[in-house]
Design an enzyme around this catalytic site. Structure first.
Site, PDB file in Angstrom:
ATOM      1  N   GLY A   8       0.771  -1.081  -0.074  1.00 50.99           N
ATOM      2  CA  GLY A   8       0.290  -0.125   0.498  1.00 50.99           C
ATOM      3  C   GLY A   8       0.566   1.081   0.114  1.00 50.99           C
ATOM      4  N   ASN A  10       2.387   4.730  -2.337  1.00 44.54           N
ATOM      5  CA  ASN A  10       3.285   4.839  -3.682  1.00 44.54           C
ATOM      6  C   ASN A  10       4.355   6.277  -3.084  1.00 44.54           C
ATOM      7  OD1 ASN A  10       1.897   7.433  -3.764  1.00 44.54           O
ATOM      8  ND2 ASN A  10       1.553   6.785  -5.643  1.00 44.54           N
ATOM      9  N   THR A  11       4.622   6.635  -2.246  1.00 44.60           N
ATOM     10  CA  THR A  11       5.253   7.155  -1.465  1.00 44.60           C
ATOM     11  C   THR A  11       6.413   6.519  -0.348  1.00 44.60           C
ATOM     12  OG1 THR A  11       4.067   8.511  -0.327  1.00 44.60           O
ATOM     13  CG2 THR A  11       4.644   9.818  -2.721  1.00 44.60           C
ATOM     14  N   GLY A  12       7.696   7.623  -0.127  1.00 40.19           N
ATOM     15  CA  GLY A  12       7.993   7.462   1.506  1.00 40.19           C
ATOM     16  C   GLY A  12       8.075   5.425   1.517  1.00 40.19           C
ATOM     17  N   GLY A  14       6.488   3.090   1.549  1.00 42.35           N
ATOM     18  CA  GLY A  14       6.020   1.995   0.232  1.00 42.35           C
ATOM     19  C   GLY A  14       6.879   1.900  -0.922  1.00 42.35           C
ATOM     20  N   SER A 136       3.164   1.558  14.498  1.00 42.98           N
ATOM     21  CA  SER A 136       4.348   3.049  15.017  1.00 42.98           C
ATOM     22  C   SER A 136       4.277   2.208  16.798  1.00 42.98           C
ATOM     23  CB  SER A 136       3.773   3.848  15.386  1.00 42.98           C
ATOM     24  OG  SER A 136       3.786   4.495  15.423  1.00 42.98           O
ATOM     25  N   TYR A 160      -4.282   8.476  15.121  1.00 44.83           N
ATOM     26  CA  TYR A 160      -3.278   8.146  14.973  1.00 44.83           C
ATOM     27  C   TYR A 160      -2.559   6.672  15.821  1.00 44.83           C
ATOM     28  CZ  TYR A 160       0.707   6.755  12.096  1.00 44.83           C
ATOM     29  OH  TYR A 160       2.166   5.989  12.032  1.00 44.83           O
TER      30      TYR A 160
END
Length: 303
Positions: A8, A10-12, A14, A136, A160
């Protein structure tokens, strides 16, 4: 490694995880909301790794219809699934999903629960397979009040933390229910990583956090290493239902390990996703190894 993985985001984390798995010759599907960015990331990874089997597929975890459509499309096209990495997350002001749930809970936990549940048969068919939930350190402070799902006293970090605590409880309960079907479940705390997660935090404090993260936090390339470790390393099956950090397994906080609470969250999640309640299992949890895993470099998977 020739296994098939869904990741999941498309940045960071992932993107970094997709790159690392593609280097190991995995077939990788990047599931994300932004198709244009996702396709660009997939093309970039193909070029850098020489692996042609990297794809992008549309998925919005804040929309249950989108999750169903993603699963239907995946099952119609792909015959295998060995690793599911639930990574995408929201952290920001109060908002709701398209289905009307508090967004942080809905995206970070409930969307991942629904996606995983709908893919369970394929994961069982391809066992031994792995579910990796990105947790986390916030799980230590996460509090889930079943009578207050809208979170009346909303604050960004509290929402969060609640979502990540829920994901931890899901990891524990998935282990209890699916371990005998050779589906193992891990949660990974990657540490403080500089990603786009803080982009929606408003005000001056949000600006300070984003600047600090660029200076003080790990890069996604460093942050993804424990995720990759759990995806490909040998000998981790006995640590199913555990929380990993720095390539080392440990138990979840005691507050998340209450069996009745984990079952209650599971049943509630089925209800919120419009799924039928399951007949509960015999009250016997698969035995967990309580030893720690020593730090190691990820290598070829063979369970």
């Amino acid at each position: 490694m020739s296994d098939e993985s869904i990741i999941g985001g498309n940045t960071g984390l992932g993107k970094a995880t997709a790159y690392e798995l593609a280097k190991r010759n995995a077939k990788v599907i990047i599931a994300c909301r932004n198709d244009i960015k996702g396709e660009a990331v997939a093309r970039s990874i193909k070029i850098k790794t020489g692996n042609p089997f990297v794809y992008c597929s549309h998925l919005d975890l804040g929309n249950q219809r989108s999750i169903r459509e993603f699963v239907q499309d995946f099952l119609s096209k792909e015959s295998a699934l060995h690793v599911l990495i639930n990574n995408a997350a929201y952290m920001g002001p109060r908002a709701t999903t398209d289905d009307g749930y508090e967004r942080t809970f809905g995206v970070n936990y409930l969307g991942h629960f629904y996606l995983t549940y709908l893919l369970q048969d394929r994961l069982k068919k391809c066992g031994p397979s792995r579910i990796i939930n990105i947790a986390s350190d916030a799980i230590k402070k996460g509090k889930l009040d079943f009578d207050d799902l809208p979170l009346r006293n909303y604050d960004i970090y509290g929402a969060y933390a609640r979502s990540k605590a829920s994901l931890g409880m899901f990891t524990i309960e998935a282990h209890r229910r699916w371990f005998d079907d050779t589906v193992v479940s891990y949660a990974v705390h990657p540490g403080a990583v500089c990603t786009d997660l803080l982009r929606s935090w408003p005000g001056i404090f949000g600006q300070i956090l984003r600047v600090a993260s660029r200076i003080l936090f790990k890069s996604p390339d460093d942050g993804c290493q424990t995720i990759v470790y759990c995806a490909v390393s040998n000998g981790l099956k006995k640590f199913s239902g555990k929380l990993f950090s720095q390539c080392d397994a440990s138990s979840f906080p005691e507050s998340l390990r209450d069996k009745e609470q984990c079952r209650k969250l599971w049943d509630l999640s089925l209800e919120l996703c419009g799924l039928e309640k399951e007949q509960d299992l015999v009250d016997q949890e698969p035995e967990l190894n309580t030893n720690h895993v020593t730090n190691a470099t990820p290598h070829t998977k063979s369970q």
